[in-house]
Design a protein around this motif. Sequence first.
Motif, PDB file in Angstrom:
ATOM      1  N   LEU A  17       0.862  -1.097   0.173  1.00 17.89           N
ATOM      2  CA  LEU A  17      -0.079   0.022   0.032  1.00 17.89           C
ATOM      3  C   LEU A  17       0.882   1.209  -0.337  1.00 17.89           C
ATOM      4  CD1 LEU A  17      -2.885   1.312   0.344  1.00 17.89           C
ATOM      5  CD2 LEU A  17      -2.543   0.996   2.861  1.00 17.89           C
ATOM      6  N   ALA A  18       1.800   1.335   0.816  1.00 13.43           N
ATOM      7  CA  ALA A  18       2.711   2.376   0.729  1.00 13.43           C
ATOM      8  C   ALA A  18       3.548   2.730  -0.471  1.00 13.43           C
ATOM      9  CB  ALA A  18       3.812   2.201   2.122  1.00 13.43           C
ATOM     10  N   PHE A  56      -3.152   4.474   9.667  1.00 12.55           N
ATOM     11  CA  PHE A  56      -2.200   3.732  10.209  1.00 12.55           C
ATOM     12  C   PHE A  56      -0.814   3.861   9.310  1.00 12.55           C
ATOM     13  CE2 PHE A  56       0.543   0.024  10.488  1.00 12.55           C
ATOM     14  CZ  PHE A  56       0.937  -0.226  11.847  1.00 12.55           C
ATOM     15  N   VAL A  57      -0.983   3.479   8.184  1.00 12.09           N
ATOM     16  CA  VAL A  57       0.448   3.262   7.326  1.00 12.09           C
ATOM     17  C   VAL A  57       0.895   4.801   7.347  1.00 12.09           C
ATOM     18  CG1 VAL A  57       1.156   2.607   5.205  1.00 12.09           C
ATOM     19  CG2 VAL A  57      -0.604   1.353   6.204  1.00 12.09           C
ATOM     20  N   ARG A  58       0.162   5.827   6.942  1.00 17.07           N
ATOM     21  CA  ARG A  58       0.757   7.235   6.401  1.00 17.07           C
ATOM     22  C   ARG A  58       1.637   7.713   7.683  1.00 17.07           C
ATOM     23  NH1 ARG A  58      -3.592  11.814   5.877  1.00 17.07           N
ATOM     24  NH2 ARG A  58      -3.573  11.487   8.076  1.00 17.07           N
ATOM     25  N   LYS A  59       1.417   7.271   8.925  1.00 23.07           N
ATOM     26  CA  LYS A  59       2.243   7.775   9.994  1.00 23.07           C
ATOM     27  C   LYS A  59       3.549   7.194   9.964  1.00 23.07           C
ATOM     28  CE  LYS A  59      -2.005   8.170  12.686  1.00 23.07           C
ATOM     29  NZ  LYS A  59      -2.819   7.479  13.955  1.00 23.07           N
ATOM     30  N   TYR A  61       5.105   6.620   7.211  1.00 24.83           N
ATOM     31  CA  TYR A  61       6.003   6.906   6.133  1.00 24.83           C
ATOM     32  C   TYR A  61       6.005   8.600   5.814  1.00 24.83           C
ATOM     33  CZ  TYR A  61       6.179   2.166   4.653  1.00 24.83           C
ATOM     34  OH  TYR A  61       6.433   0.722   4.716  1.00 24.83           O
ATOM     35  N   LYS A  62       6.133   9.125   6.921  1.00 23.58           N
ATOM     36  CA  LYS A  62       5.978  10.617   6.883  1.00 23.58           C
ATOM     37  C   LYS A  62       7.228  11.388   6.062  1.00 23.58           C
ATOM     38  CE  LYS A  62       3.497  11.581  10.973  1.00 23.58           C
ATOM     39  NZ  LYS A  62       3.480  12.220  12.515  1.00 23.58           N
ATOM     40  N   SER A  63       8.247  10.888   6.307  1.00 23.13           N
ATOM     41  CA  SER A  63       9.652  10.957   5.489  1.00 23.13           C
ATOM     42  C   SER A  63       9.460  10.649   4.088  1.00 23.13           C
ATOM     43  CB  SER A  63      10.822  10.664   6.218  1.00 23.13           C
ATOM     44  OG  SER A  63      10.804   9.341   6.162  1.00 23.13           O
ATOM     45  N   GLY A  64       8.828   9.594   3.699  1.00 20.23           N
ATOM     46  CA  GLY A  64       8.633   9.126   2.487  1.00 20.23           C
ATOM     47  C   GLY A  64       8.022   9.974   1.515  1.00 20.23           C
ATOM     48  N   ILE A  65       6.691  10.461   2.193  1.00 20.30           N
ATOM     49  CA  ILE A  65       5.907  11.181   1.920  1.00 20.30           C
ATOM     50  C   ILE A  65       6.363  12.741   1.113  1.00 20.30           C
ATOM     51  CG2 ILE A  65       3.563  12.459   1.862  1.00 20.30           C
ATOM     52  CD1 ILE A  65       2.723  10.303   3.687  1.00 20.30           C
TER      53      ILE A  65
END
Length: 203
Positions: A17-18, A56-59, A61-65
């Motif tokens: 998903l990420a 859940f997942v977005r938290k 991958y903050k740096s990746g976003i």
Amino acid sequence: MSSNRQDAWSQDEDVLLAEVVLRHIREGGTQLQAFDEVGKKLSRTSAACGFRWNSFVRKQYKSGIELAKKQRKHSKKHSALSKTLEGKPETPKAVSTEDAPEAFSMGSMIQYLQKAEEAVRNEERVRNENSQLTEQISQLQDKLQGAEEELREYEEKYTLLEEDHKSLLAIFEKARKMALLQGNEDKVKFQMDKNGNLQRLNK
């Protein structure tokens, strides 16, 4: 397979998903398109994928976003520059570090590793604090058990003392009554038998 799975998400599904969402961000797509794509691959609804990402997942991958957004911005600039140069002869130029894609920036790699190291330290600190608290709880439980045993001993001693006190009061009361009965005699002598009872001695 069913198109509306409702079972728990696995770690591999979260990673997929990420990856898809970050790719859509880099390429200028929308998150809804990403959720649709992941939903088809995992046999889940687009809404379920969106909920999993936002809750859940977005938290994770903050740096990746942030990095994907920078790459998208860089890609748009590069695309606009290419359009302005269309039809013009390409002139060779020296390759500099400024022209390197953001994804391969040494600064971003160092920042990512520093955040990962900090997260590991925080997790280790929490584990140590948890271990110390567990040890303190165990010690307090031992002290409480010892205090409860000591309290029971004091209660038993108090019960015995209370019974002795009642026995003495009964003896004194019996002696007082015997003295009143023998009030006409000059001297009245008493002795205590083996059962703790007072007996009047004959003259």
